[in-house]
Design a protein around this motif. Sequence first.
Motif, PDB file in Angstrom:
ATOM      1  N   TYR A   1       7.038  -9.196-101.644  1.00  0.00           N
ATOM      2  CA  TYR A   1       8.281  -9.240-100.876  1.00  0.00           C
ATOM      3  C   TYR A   1       9.447  -8.793-101.750  1.00  0.00           C
ATOM      4  CZ  TYR A   1      11.933 -11.158 -97.837  1.00  0.00           C
ATOM      5  OH  TYR A   1      13.027 -11.314 -97.028  1.00  0.00           O
ATOM      6  N   SER A   2      10.156  -7.752-101.327  1.00  0.00           N
ATOM      7  CA  SER A   2      11.143  -7.124-102.202  1.00  0.00           C
ATOM      8  C   SER A   2      12.437  -6.797-101.480  1.00  0.00           C
ATOM      9  CB  SER A   2      10.550  -5.836-102.799  1.00  0.00           C
ATOM     10  OG  SER A   2      11.498  -5.171-103.609  1.00  0.00           O
ATOM     11  N   ASN A   3      13.491  -7.553-101.785  1.00  0.00           N
ATOM     12  CA  ASN A   3      14.828  -7.188-101.323  1.00  0.00           C
ATOM     13  C   ASN A   3      15.213  -5.817-101.872  1.00  0.00           C
ATOM     14  OD1 ASN A   3      15.548  -9.578 -99.862  1.00  0.00           O
ATOM     15  ND2 ASN A   3      15.882 -10.628-101.808  1.00  0.00           N
ATOM     16  N   TYR A   4      14.823  -5.566-103.106  1.00  0.00           N
ATOM     17  CA  TYR A   4      15.165  -4.310-103.771  1.00  0.00           C
ATOM     18  C   TYR A   4      14.577  -3.121-103.013  1.00  0.00           C
ATOM     19  CZ  TYR A   4      15.671  -0.997-107.700  1.00  0.00           C
ATOM     20  OH  TYR A   4      15.984   0.066-108.507  1.00  0.00           O
ATOM     21  N   GLY A   5      13.350  -3.260-102.547  1.00  0.00           N
ATOM     22  CA  GLY A   5      12.729  -2.180-101.788  1.00  0.00           C
ATOM     23  C   GLY A   5      13.487  -1.863-100.514  1.00  0.00           C
ATOM     24  N   ILE A   6      13.930  -2.898 -99.806  1.00  0.00           N
ATOM     25  CA  ILE A   6      14.711  -2.695 -98.583  1.00  0.00           C
ATOM     26  C   ILE A   6      16.043  -2.034 -98.914  1.00  0.00           C
ATOM     27  CG2 ILE A   6      15.855  -3.853 -96.654  1.00  0.00           C
ATOM     28  CD1 ILE A   6      12.792  -3.840 -96.441  1.00  0.00           C
ATOM     29  N   GLU A   7      16.659  -2.442-100.013  1.00  0.00           N
ATOM     30  CA  GLU A   7      17.928  -1.838-100.427  1.00  0.00           C
ATOM     31  C   GLU A   7      17.763  -0.353-100.746  1.00  0.00           C
ATOM     32  OE1 GLU A   7      19.737  -6.019-102.243  1.00  0.00           O
ATOM     33  OE2 GLU A   7      18.837  -4.528-103.581  1.00  0.00           O
ATOM     34  N   LEU A   8      16.661   0.009-101.401  1.00  0.00           N
ATOM     35  CA  LEU A   8      16.405   1.421-101.696  1.00  0.00           C
ATOM     36  C   LEU A   8      16.164   2.218-100.415  1.00  0.00           C
ATOM     37  CD1 LEU A   8      14.129   1.288-104.882  1.00  0.00           C
ATOM     38  CD2 LEU A   8      16.572   1.823-104.737  1.00  0.00           C
ATOM     39  N   ALA A   9      15.459   1.613 -99.449  1.00  0.00           N
ATOM     40  CA  ALA A   9      15.242   2.283 -98.176  1.00  0.00           C
ATOM     41  C   ALA A   9      16.572   2.561 -97.475  1.00  0.00           C
ATOM     42  CB  ALA A   9      14.343   1.428 -97.284  1.00  0.00           C
ATOM     43  N   ALA A  10      17.449   1.565 -97.472  1.00  0.00           N
ATOM     44  CA  ALA A  10      18.762   1.729 -96.849  1.00  0.00           C
ATOM     45  C   ALA A  10      19.587   2.774 -97.580  1.00  0.00           C
ATOM     46  CB  ALA A  10      19.494   0.391 -96.827  1.00  0.00           C
ATOM     47  N   SER A  11      19.506   2.778 -98.902  1.00  0.00           N
ATOM     48  CA  SER A  11      20.257   3.747 -99.700  1.00  0.00           C
ATOM     49  C   SER A  11      19.824   5.171 -99.386  1.00  0.00           C
ATOM     50  CB  SER A  11      20.065   3.442-101.183  1.00  0.00           C
ATOM     51  OG  SER A  11      20.761   4.375-101.992  1.00  0.00           O
ATOM     52  N   LEU A  12      18.519   5.378 -99.194  1.00  0.00           N
ATOM     53  CA  LEU A  12      18.019   6.705 -98.849  1.00  0.00           C
ATOM     54  C   LEU A  12      18.604   7.170 -97.520  1.00  0.00           C
ATOM     55  CD1 LEU A  12      16.074   9.098 -99.354  1.00  0.00           C
ATOM     56  CD2 LEU A  12      14.333   7.785 -98.109  1.00  0.00           C
ATOM     57  N   VAL A  13      18.633   6.283 -96.525  1.00  0.00           N
ATOM     58  CA  VAL A  13      19.205   6.644 -95.230  1.00  0.00           C
ATOM     59  C   VAL A  13      20.675   7.001 -95.366  1.00  0.00           C
ATOM     60  CG1 VAL A  13      19.807   5.766 -92.937  1.00  0.00           C
ATOM     61  CG2 VAL A  13      17.534   5.325 -93.893  1.00  0.00           C
ATOM     62  N   GLY A  14      21.408   6.183 -96.111  1.00  0.00           N
ATOM     63  CA  GLY A  14      22.825   6.469 -96.308  1.00  0.00           C
ATOM     64  C   GLY A  14      23.053   7.796 -96.997  1.00  0.00           C
ATOM     65  N   ASP A  15      22.273   8.066 -98.034  1.00  0.00           N
ATOM     66  CA  ASP A  15      22.415   9.330 -98.760  1.00  0.00           C
ATOM     67  C   ASP A  15      22.144  10.520 -97.848  1.00  0.00           C
ATOM     68  OD1 ASP A  15      23.011   7.936-101.051  1.00  0.00           O
ATOM     69  OD2 ASP A  15      21.016   8.159-101.947  1.00  0.00           O
ATOM     70  N   ARG A  16      21.076  10.435 -97.059  1.00  0.00           N
ATOM     71  CA  ARG A  16      20.711  11.555 -96.184  1.00  0.00           C
ATOM     72  C   ARG A  16      21.730  11.731 -95.051  1.00  0.00           C
ATOM     73  NH1 ARG A  16      15.261  12.782 -96.606  1.00  0.00           N
ATOM     74  NH2 ARG A  16      14.808  12.910 -98.842  1.00  0.00           N
ATOM     75  N   ALA A  17      22.286  10.612 -94.592  1.00  0.00           N
ATOM     76  CA  ALA A  17      23.261  10.685 -93.498  1.00  0.00           C
ATOM     77  C   ALA A  17      24.664  11.047 -93.992  1.00  0.00           C
ATOM     78  CB  ALA A  17      23.311   9.357 -92.749  1.00  0.00           C
ATOM     79  N   GLY A  18      24.862  11.000 -95.313  1.00  0.00           N
ATOM     80  CA  GLY A  18      26.153  11.356 -95.882  1.00  0.00           C
ATOM     81  C   GLY A  18      27.228  10.315 -95.666  1.00  0.00           C
ATOM     82  N   MET A  19      26.814   9.038 -95.642  1.00  0.00           N
ATOM     83  CA  MET A  19      27.782   7.957 -95.456  1.00  0.00           C
ATOM     84  C   MET A  19      27.214   6.669 -96.051  1.00  0.00           C
ATOM     85  SD  MET A  19      27.243   6.997 -91.383  1.00  0.00           S
ATOM     86  CE  MET A  19      27.410   8.698 -90.817  1.00  0.00           C
ATOM     87  N   PRO A  20      28.056   5.686 -96.346  1.00  0.00           N
ATOM     88  CA  PRO A  20      27.532   4.402 -96.789  1.00  0.00           C
ATOM     89  C   PRO A  20      26.594   3.824 -95.737  1.00  0.00           C
ATOM     90  CG  PRO A  20      29.897   4.497 -97.138  1.00  0.00           C
ATOM     91  CD  PRO A  20      29.534   5.701 -96.318  1.00  0.00           C
ATOM     92  N   PHE A  21      25.521   3.159 -96.174  1.00  0.00           N
ATOM     93  CA  PHE A  21      24.571   2.637 -95.204  1.00  0.00           C
ATOM     94  C   PHE A  21      25.237   1.675 -94.234  1.00  0.00           C
ATOM     95  CE2 PHE A  21      21.600  -0.564 -93.656  1.00  0.00           C
ATOM     96  CZ  PHE A  21      20.714   0.255 -92.972  1.00  0.00           C
ATOM     97  N   GLY A  22      26.183   0.873 -94.694  1.00  0.00           N
ATOM     98  CA  GLY A  22      26.868  -0.056 -93.796  1.00  0.00           C
ATOM     99  C   GLY A  22      27.510   0.662 -92.622  1.00  0.00           C
ATOM    100  N   ASP A  23      28.064   1.851 -92.859  1.00  0.00           N
ATOM    101  CA  ASP A  23      28.660   2.632 -91.775  1.00  0.00           C
ATOM    102  C   ASP A  23      27.588   3.149 -90.825  1.00  0.00           C
ATOM    103  OD1 ASP A  23      31.096   2.176 -92.973  1.00  0.00           O
ATOM    104  OD2 ASP A  23      31.276   4.193 -93.834  1.00  0.00           O
ATOM    105  N   TYR A  24      26.457   3.552 -91.404  1.00  0.00           N
ATOM    106  CA  TYR A  24      25.357   4.044 -90.563  1.00  0.00           C
ATOM    107  C   TYR A  24      24.819   2.906 -89.689  1.00  0.00           C
ATOM    108  CZ  TYR A  24      21.263   6.596 -89.042  1.00  0.00           C
ATOM    109  OH  TYR A  24      20.317   7.224 -88.260  1.00  0.00           O
ATOM    110  N   LEU A  25      24.652   1.728 -90.281  1.00  0.00           N
ATOM    111  CA  LEU A  25      24.196   0.566 -89.520  1.00  0.00           C
ATOM    112  C   LEU A  25      25.171   0.252 -88.391  1.00  0.00           C
ATOM    113  CD1 LEU A  25      22.215  -1.897 -89.310  1.00  0.00           C
ATOM    114  CD2 LEU A  25      23.818  -3.123 -90.788  1.00  0.00           C
ATOM    115  N   GLN A  26      26.444   0.309 -88.695  1.00  0.00           N
ATOM    116  CA  GLN A  26      27.463   0.020 -87.683  1.00  0.00           C
ATOM    117  C   GLN A  26      27.351   0.987 -86.506  1.00  0.00           C
ATOM    118  OE1 GLN A  26      29.587  -2.569 -88.033  1.00  0.00           O
ATOM    119  NE2 GLN A  26      30.836  -2.228 -86.212  1.00  0.00           N
TER     120      GLN A  26
END
Length: 269
Positions: A99-124
Motif C-alpha cells: 500500500y503506497s501513498n507515494y505511488g498514488i501521488e506519482l500517478a496523479a503527478s503524471l496526469v497533471g504533467d500530461r494535462a499541463g496543469m497542477p493535478f488539483g486543478d485537473y481533479l477540480q
Amino acid sequence: MDALSEIDAWGASTAAAGVVRADGELGVHGPRGVELRWASITKLLTGLAVLVAVEEGTVDVDESAGPTGSTLRHLLSHASGLPPDEGPPLMAPGRRRVYSNYGIELAASLVGDRAGMPFGDYLQASVVEPLGLAGALHGSPAWGYRGPLDDLLAVGRELLAPTLVARETLDEATSVQFPGLAGVLPSWGRMDPNDWGLAFELRDRKSPHWTSARNSPGTFGHFGAAGTFLWVDPELGLACSVLTDKEFGDWAIEAWPRFNDLVVGEQGA
C-alpha cells in the motif's frame, strides 16, 4: 434507516453517515454539510480523475510510470514495489501488494504533467465540478480531500451509475489488477490475496474486513485514517458513506463491521 444511528456510540465529536442507491437516498444521520477530512477515501476521487484522463487519451494505464519496470497500472493498484511514503522501491513491480501513498501521488503527478496543469486543478475540473462537490483537495492526492457527507454520497451514486467515465472503464478499475498478489491491508492484517483495483480496494473474500460479511465479493471502496469510509456494493445496488472526526483505531475494527452488518441487514440482504 435505523442502523445509521449506530455512529452516535462511536465517541466522535462529529459523525455523519448515509446510504444511497443510484437513483436516490435511503437515509442520512448526522450533519450532512459539515466539511471533514476524507483521508484515504481521497484515492477514490484521484482514481476517478485518472480514469477520465485515460478516456481522454491524456495517459495510458500501461505506460511506464514510477520505478523501473512499473506502469501507471502498477502505481494505482499498489503493485509498483514502492514504499508507503516517498522513498526508493522495496522490490520489483508486480511481486507484492504494498500500500503506497507515494505511488498514488506519482500517478496523479503524471496526469497533471500530461494535462499541463497542477493535478488539483485537473481533479477540480474532471471530478469535483461535474459532480457538484462542495469540498476541495488540500495537499496530497492520496489523502488530502476535505468535504461534507453530501459530497461522499454523490461519489457513491456516481460509482453505482457512472457518468464521468464509461461503465466498462469503471468495471475495469474495480476488477482485480495483478491477481494473486499478497500483502497487508492496513490495520486489518496480511491478506493472500490482497486484491485491489485501480485505486479501489476490493472486498472479494478478504477476512477480516471493514465491510460487512454480508456484502457481496464485488463490493469496492476505501477507508481512511480520519475514521471515514465509503463502500459500494453493485450486487445490492447500495453505497454507504461515513465521515467522522475520530481517528481510526481499534474502536473502528470492532465498530465498522458491526455497523455495516446492520446497514446491509436493514436492506434485507
